[in-house]
Structure formats: C-alpha cells, structure tokens
Design a protein around this motif. Structure first.
Motif, PDB file in Angstrom:
ATOM      1  N   PHE A 290     -15.121 -18.504  -6.490  1.00 36.84           N
ATOM      2  CA  PHE A 290     -16.437 -17.948  -6.792  1.00 36.84           C
ATOM      3  C   PHE A 290     -16.321 -16.685  -7.636  1.00 36.84           C
ATOM      4  O   PHE A 290     -17.105 -16.455  -8.550  1.00 36.84           O
ATOM      5  CB  PHE A 290     -17.153 -17.633  -5.470  1.00 36.84           C
ATOM      6  N   PHE A 291     -15.318 -15.882  -7.301  1.00 39.17           N
ATOM      7  CA  PHE A 291     -15.181 -14.600  -7.995  1.00 39.17           C
ATOM      8  C   PHE A 291     -14.643 -14.723  -9.406  1.00 39.17           C
ATOM      9  O   PHE A 291     -14.561 -13.752 -10.131  1.00 39.17           O
ATOM     10  CB  PHE A 291     -14.321 -13.638  -7.165  1.00 39.17           C
ATOM     11  N   ALA A 295     -20.867 -17.372 -11.804  1.00 36.70           N
ATOM     12  CA  ALA A 295     -21.874 -16.813 -10.900  1.00 36.70           C
ATOM     13  C   ALA A 295     -21.890 -15.289 -10.946  1.00 36.70           C
ATOM     14  O   ALA A 295     -22.912 -14.676 -10.666  1.00 36.70           O
ATOM     15  CB  ALA A 295     -21.615 -17.285  -9.479  1.00 36.70           C
ATOM     16  N   LEU A 296     -20.758 -14.705 -11.295  1.00 38.48           N
ATOM     17  CA  LEU A 296     -20.712 -13.247 -11.290  1.00 38.48           C
ATOM     18  C   LEU A 296     -20.835 -12.631 -12.684  1.00 38.48           C
ATOM     19  O   LEU A 296     -20.746 -11.428 -12.839  1.00 38.48           O
ATOM     20  CB  LEU A 296     -19.433 -12.764 -10.609  1.00 38.48           C
ATOM     21  N   LEU A 321     -17.198  -5.653  -3.102  1.00 40.04           N
ATOM     22  CA  LEU A 321     -17.843  -6.953  -2.879  1.00 40.04           C
ATOM     23  C   LEU A 321     -16.782  -8.045  -2.786  1.00 40.04           C
ATOM     24  O   LEU A 321     -16.796  -8.894  -1.903  1.00 40.04           O
ATOM     25  CB  LEU A 321     -18.813  -7.258  -4.024  1.00 40.04           C
ATOM     26  N   ILE A 324     -14.630  -7.523   0.623  1.00 40.55           N
ATOM     27  CA  ILE A 324     -15.328  -7.826   1.877  1.00 40.55           C
ATOM     28  C   ILE A 324     -15.683  -9.314   1.933  1.00 40.55           C
ATOM     29  O   ILE A 324     -15.597  -9.951   2.975  1.00 40.55           O
ATOM     30  CB  ILE A 324     -16.579  -6.932   2.041  1.00 40.55           C
ATOM     31  N   THR A 325     -16.045  -9.874   0.802  1.00 41.35           N
ATOM     32  CA  THR A 325     -16.350 -11.304   0.799  1.00 41.35           C
ATOM     33  C   THR A 325     -15.100 -12.130   1.051  1.00 41.35           C
ATOM     34  O   THR A 325     -15.120 -13.105   1.804  1.00 41.35           O
ATOM     35  CB  THR A 325     -16.995 -11.725  -0.533  1.00 41.35           C
ATOM     36  N   MET A 327     -12.640 -11.272   2.763  1.00 43.61           N
ATOM     37  CA  MET A 327     -12.388 -11.199   4.206  1.00 43.61           C
ATOM     38  C   MET A 327     -13.274 -12.197   4.944  1.00 43.61           C
ATOM     39  O   MET A 327     -12.827 -12.890   5.857  1.00 43.61           O
ATOM     40  CB  MET A 327     -12.677  -9.790   4.723  1.00 43.61           C
ATOM     41  N   ASN A 328     -14.529 -12.277   4.554  1.00 43.75           N
ATOM     42  CA  ASN A 328     -15.437 -13.204   5.216  1.00 43.75           C
ATOM     43  C   ASN A 328     -15.004 -14.657   5.021  1.00 43.75           C
ATOM     44  O   ASN A 328     -15.205 -15.491   5.881  1.00 43.75           O
ATOM     45  CB  ASN A 328     -16.866 -13.017   4.699  1.00 43.75           C
ATOM     46  N   HIS A 329     -14.421 -14.923   3.880  1.00 42.69           N
ATOM     47  CA  HIS A 329     -14.009 -16.302   3.629  1.00 42.69           C
ATOM     48  C   HIS A 329     -12.673 -16.635   4.281  1.00 42.69           C
ATOM     49  O   HIS A 329     -12.430 -17.780   4.654  1.00 42.69           O
ATOM     50  CB  HIS A 329     -13.917 -16.558   2.118  1.00 42.69           C
TER      51      HIS A 329
ATOM     52  N   SER B  48     -21.815 -15.183   2.904  1.00 44.68           N
ATOM     53  CA  SER B  48     -21.675 -13.740   3.110  1.00 44.68           C
ATOM     54  C   SER B  48     -21.720 -12.961   1.793  1.00 44.68           C
ATOM     55  O   SER B  48     -22.123 -11.808   1.773  1.00 44.68           O
ATOM     56  CB  SER B  48     -20.372 -13.460   3.833  1.00 44.68           C
ATOM     57  N   VAL B  52     -23.398  -9.258   1.341  1.00 50.03           N
ATOM     58  CA  VAL B  52     -22.626  -8.085   0.922  1.00 50.03           C
ATOM     59  C   VAL B  52     -23.145  -7.585  -0.418  1.00 50.03           C
ATOM     60  O   VAL B  52     -23.313  -6.383  -0.640  1.00 50.03           O
ATOM     61  CB  VAL B  52     -21.114  -8.425   0.827  1.00 50.03           C
ATOM     62  N   MET B  56     -24.353  -3.868  -1.249  1.00 53.38           N
ATOM     63  CA  MET B  56     -23.607  -3.040  -2.195  1.00 53.38           C
ATOM     64  C   MET B  56     -24.497  -2.570  -3.343  1.00 53.38           C
ATOM     65  O   MET B  56     -24.268  -1.538  -3.938  1.00 53.38           O
ATOM     66  CB  MET B  56     -22.432  -3.828  -2.786  1.00 53.38           C
ATOM     67  N   LEU B  87     -18.503 -13.608  12.785  1.00 56.29           N
ATOM     68  CA  LEU B  87     -17.408 -13.193  11.909  1.00 56.29           C
ATOM     69  C   LEU B  87     -17.827 -11.984  11.071  1.00 56.29           C
ATOM     70  O   LEU B  87     -17.097 -10.992  10.968  1.00 56.29           O
ATOM     71  CB  LEU B  87     -17.010 -14.362  11.000  1.00 56.29           C
ATOM     72  N   ILE B  91     -16.162  -8.223  11.064  1.00 53.61           N
ATOM     73  CA  ILE B  91     -15.575  -7.584   9.886  1.00 53.61           C
ATOM     74  C   ILE B  91     -16.240  -6.232   9.622  1.00 53.61           C
ATOM     75  O   ILE B  91     -15.563  -5.233   9.356  1.00 53.61           O
ATOM     76  CB  ILE B  91     -15.666  -8.521   8.662  1.00 53.61           C
TER      77      ILE B  91
END
Ligand code: SF4
Ligand code: SF4
Ligand code: SF4
Lengths: 392, 140
Positions: A290-291, A295-296, A321, A324-325, A327-329, B48, B52, B56, B87, B91
C-alpha cells in the motif's frame, strides 16, 4: 511421548509436536564438518535435491546459499554460521510459493527464521510441500559486517570455536540488538532440529525429529537415541532468563525515549521513508505494498492544503503513518528477528520497539508468532464471546 | 479566543450506523456537527491506515460505527473489526499514544438516538481533551 521428553520441551512447545531425540556423533571434533558431511550425503543419495544453509565465501560473502552439489557444500557451507544479513524466511518466501512435484529442499533455519516461515505458511506465502525445515540452535548472530571482524577469513574454524566456547561469546555480547533480547534460542517448529547449546559439540550434537519428513532424513545415518542432556536444558533456560531480563532493561530504556507523540516523532526523526525495514522484513509479505502504491500519491493542492493546516509540513510526508500502519499490519506476525533495524541506514532502534509492540500485541490474543502451524492468525479468526467491552 | 471545536472523522457502516445517522437526522435529534461522516460498506473495511492518517493529518478523533456483533451484513466483518481494534489499542498504548481518540461503537439502523448520544459524548470528551497533539506536529 515419555514424561522426560515432555519435560524437555518448554511451555510454548508442549503438546504441539511429537519429538524424537537422537545423538549425532561428531567426527574428528569438528561439528561443522560433520553436519556438512551429512548434508553432502543427503544430496548425493538424492534424499534432498538441494540444501539451503548459510555460507561464507572466499570473497567474504555471508549469506544463505542453495547448494545442490555435495562438493560445493563441503567447500563453502557453514552450518550454524552466527552471522545474519537476511532472514532466511524471506528467501524461502521467494522460492517456495509454487512447489514443484518431486523437488525437495532442506532449509537450515534459526529459531526466528523458522518462526517467520511458520507465519508465512499461515499467510499463504509459503507452501511446505517441497521443504524440509531443519531448525538449528542459535545463541545469537553478528551483523554480517561485524562477523568479518570477529571471525577473520576462516569461518569454519571460527564457528567450531564459537560452538565450543559458547559462554565466552555470549558474554562478549557483540550480537545484533535483537539477539541480545531473543527469548527463543531453539526452534519451535521443525522437521529436524540440530542442537548444540549447553553441550560439548566436539563430541555430539543433539538431533530432534519433529515430523515424518524429518525422520526420513535420518534413515541410514549412524545415530542413536539420546535424551536431551540436562546440561543443555539448563543452559537454554538460563539463556532465556538472561535474555528476558535484557529485553526488559532495553524496553525500559525505550520507554524513557520513545513514548508519547513528541518522543515518538523524535525517535523516528531521522527516518528517510526508504522502506528498507519493510522490504527486509520476512513477514511483511505483500507483493504490492500500500505504501508504495498510487494510493499515497498526492496532488499539489492536497499537499499545500496540509501545509496550510499546520503552517508547514515535512517532506516526504507520512513517516510515522508508515511505521504505525506497518505495526498494525504486521505486529501479530513479527518474530522479533530485528533484521529491520540492521537494514536501517539511519540506525533507528527498531528491534526493541518491535520487541515491545509485537509482544504486547500478541499477548492480547494469546498468540505467539511462529509457535505453531495450527494456531490461526489472530486477525483471520474471532470468537463471538470475546472482547465484549469493545464497541459497546 | 474561540472555543476549541474538535474535528472528528467518522467511518459509518452502510448497513447500520449510516442508517442510524440518517434516522437521527429524520427524527430531528440534535447532535454536534463536529463529525464528518464517510460511508463505508463495513466497519471491517476501515484499515488502520485510514485511522492513523486522519489522526496524523489533524483530526482530533476518529469514530467508527458498525453493526452489532451478530448482525454484520457480511456475517463476521464486525467481529474482525473488534479484533483489529484490540490490536490498534494495544499498539497505541505501547507507543504511549491516546487510544481514547479513536472510538468504535455498534449502532444499528434503528438506534438514531444512540448515534446522536454517542457523537455528543465523543465530541464532549474531545473538547475536554483539547486538540490532538499531532495537529501541530508538522514533522510527522
Ligand atoms: S533473533 Fe534469536 S533466533 Fe534470530 S538470530 Fe538472533 S538469537 Fe538467533
Ligand atoms: S518487523 Fe522487524 S523484527 Fe519484526 S519480523 Fe519484521 S524484520 Fe523481524
Ligand atoms: S529503514 Fe529506517 S530510514 Fe528506512 S523507512 Fe525504515 S526506519 Fe525509516
């Protein structure tokens, strides 16, 4: 399973695998050569079509290498090489997506690497059919570059020394940061496991069979049954405890520096948004991230609008972003191998951060990454009667 | 000085909470206008990254509304949302960030009042908390 055998497994592993223990006699006081000779034999007899294990070349390359020639393996293979440049699971991910009928590869894996393979199987990125997982004990690994300094050019004699003087090298503690906090010096899931911790490896190695596939490999070899030596169990327990304490200390240090919005920004201040940490992560598996997608991408007016809101905006945007994302994934599958930190050009302390975040996250679901092939990933499963307070 | 008005980004499930919001509107129940609604097909569609990103880039809070457990239009989406939220919260806590700026609530199509109350309470809570720290952190 006898009660002795049961006792010899730690709580995490209990009841999950059928383990049969053996002793591999070491020839000429040289455990590295002994294991290589066994591998060469597997190749020669066609038990395996290839073996992947760490190698060290005359040109100074330390990496996992896929051997198909028994002579080559004797020349440059170095089982137990305590240097890690990539997590072998990410290599397995590249080659074991589509198994070919009749092709069987034995893969040497350190505990964190074996755990990552297990996660990748559950993420449907690795198919085990063509693989035989050969787990090895791991007291810690050096960064590949540090290894050259520590070991010199003769890796085989270094590793033999390393195995014989485990205490000394452990005390020196020049290992990668993640290794200084590693709680799993032995693999949790394996077909075959070759161990040396807490033993005299110039005499014998401890071999455990975890599956029928693993048992196949032992056919025709000169081995006898041997219970796991007590010295070994004790050594491993002590190592675990020490490492857990070390982890707590490092997490305490982290908490002083990184908690809260301001500190977190400071912790990641130097981040280049290069995504290296993601690319080398064995469990970050998406082929299209995604990154790195459209999309970004932003239009000029969007960037300017954000800048107007805050008065100014850092470019490139979205470093936090991203982290933290990610980490969520990934945190439920993170195996705390720390390769992310080793790959970071600006040396951000990712090992201890991911150690803390992933451990906390996995605890929520009673999950441990890579512990078992039968435990579903936390985010693909649920129970109707859990977490009732969330959402109400 | 004008009083701080929180900005809330709301992700509302098409099948319940969005309809619940509609009902609140047609029943003329008053609630603060601080939330900008975004209709999604399921609470489980809210990755997520969107939460986020909103935080941000200056949202003071994020609201996610889904169907009550057992009522998901896609059978189990909201059970998975719930796990993702566990989750996410873990975090946030691990990083020392304020997990209370993200709120998940189950609100059905019939619960116009619950919807209005939830948004009112959340807005109040955020008013008390003050602006999100990320609002002024241009470095993130
Ligand atoms: S993290 Fe653990 S298993 Fe992995 S290389 Fe370091 S000590 Fe070995
Ligand atoms: S996030 Fe880092 S520590 Fe965790 S699995 Fe990926 S590379 Fe290893
Ligand atoms: S490798 Fe380091 S600099 Fe690159 S994205 Fe990761 S944390 Fe940032």
């Amino acid at each position: 399973m006898s009660t002795e055998e049961q006792k010899s497994r730690s709580a995490e592993e209990e009841g999950r695998m059928i383990i049969r223990p053996y002793k591999l006699k070491v020839e000429g006081g040289n455990p590295v050569e002994t294991v290589k000779a066994v591998c060469a034999r597997w190749l020669k007899e066609g038990v395996l079509n290839a073996v992947m294990m760490p190698a060290f070349s005359r040109n100074g390359v330390a990496a996992p290498v896929l051997f198909s020639d028994p002579e080559a393996i004797r020349d440059s293979g170095v089982p137990f090489l305590p240097a890690m440049g990539v997590n072998t699971a990410s290599v397995v991910d590249e080659i074991a997506f589509n198994p070919a009928p009749g092709v069987k590869v034995g893969v040497f894996l350190r505990p964190c690497e074996a755990r990552a393979v297990v996660e990748l199987v559950k993420l449907q990125q690795v198919v085990l059919d063509g693989l035989v997982l050969i787990g090895v004990d791991c007291p810690g690994t050096y960064r590949a570059l540090d290894f050259f300094e520590v070991a010199g050019s003769d890796a085989t004699s270094f590793v033999n020394r390393f195995l014989q003087e485990q205490d000394r090298y452990l005390a020196e503690n020049r290992f990668r940061t993640a290794c200084t906090m590693c709680e799993f010096p032995t693999p949790l899931v394996f077909d075959l496991h070759i161990g040396f911790l807490g033993m005299n490896p110039s005499e014998a190695l401890w071999v455990a069979v975890g599956s029928e596939k693993g048992a196949e490999l032992l056919k025709g070899l000169n081995i006898e049954v041997m219970q796991e030596p007590e010295s070994r169990q004790k050594f491993i327990e002590e190592l675990r405890t020490k490492r857990q304490m070390r982890a707590e200390e490092q997490i305490k240090e982290l908490d002083k520096k990184a908690l809260g919005p301001e500190n977190l920004v400071r912790y990641f201040a130097a981040c280049l948004n290069c995504h290296n940490c993601m690319k080398v992560c064995p469990v970050c598996y998406c082929r299209e991230c995604f990154f790195e997608s459209e999309a970004l991408e932003r239009d000029l007016d969007e960037v300017v609008r954000i800048s107007r809101h805050k008065g100014q905006t850092r470019m490139p945007q979205g470093t936090l972003l991203f982290h933290i994302t990610r980490m969520n994934h990934m945190m439920t599958s993170c195996v705390q191998c720390g390769i992310c930190e080793d790959s970071c050009p600006v040396k951000i302390g990712l090992s201890v951060l991911f150690k803390k975040v992933s451990r906390n996250a996995q605890k929520e679901f009673d999950y441990l990454s890579g512990r078992s092939l039968d435990e579903p990933l936390p985010l693909v499963t649920f129970r109707e009667d859990e977490f009732r307070t969330i959402g109400e | 000085m004008s009083e701080f008005e929180p900005r809330i980004v709301g992700f509302l499930c098409n099948w319940c909470t969005y309809a619940g919001a509609d009902l609140a509107g047609t029943s003329r129940i008053q609630y603060p206008p601080n939330m900008k609604p975004i209709r999604v097909m399921c609470s489980a569609a809210v990755d997520s990254v969107y939460i986020v990103r909103a935080l941000m880039e200056g949202a003071d809070g994020v609201f996610i509304g889904g169907c009550h457990p057992g009522d998901c239009h896609y059978v189990s989406g909201n059970y998975k949302t719930r796990r993702r939220m566990v989750l996410f919260n873990s975090i946030m806590r691990s990083l020392g960030l304020d997990q209370e700026r993200v709120l998940l609530r189950w609100i059905s199509a019939a619960e116009g009042k619950k919807f209005a109350d939830t948004i009112t309470e959340f807005t109040e809570k955020l008013r008390k908390k003050g602006p999100s720290p990320f609002k002024t952190l241009w470095e993130v």
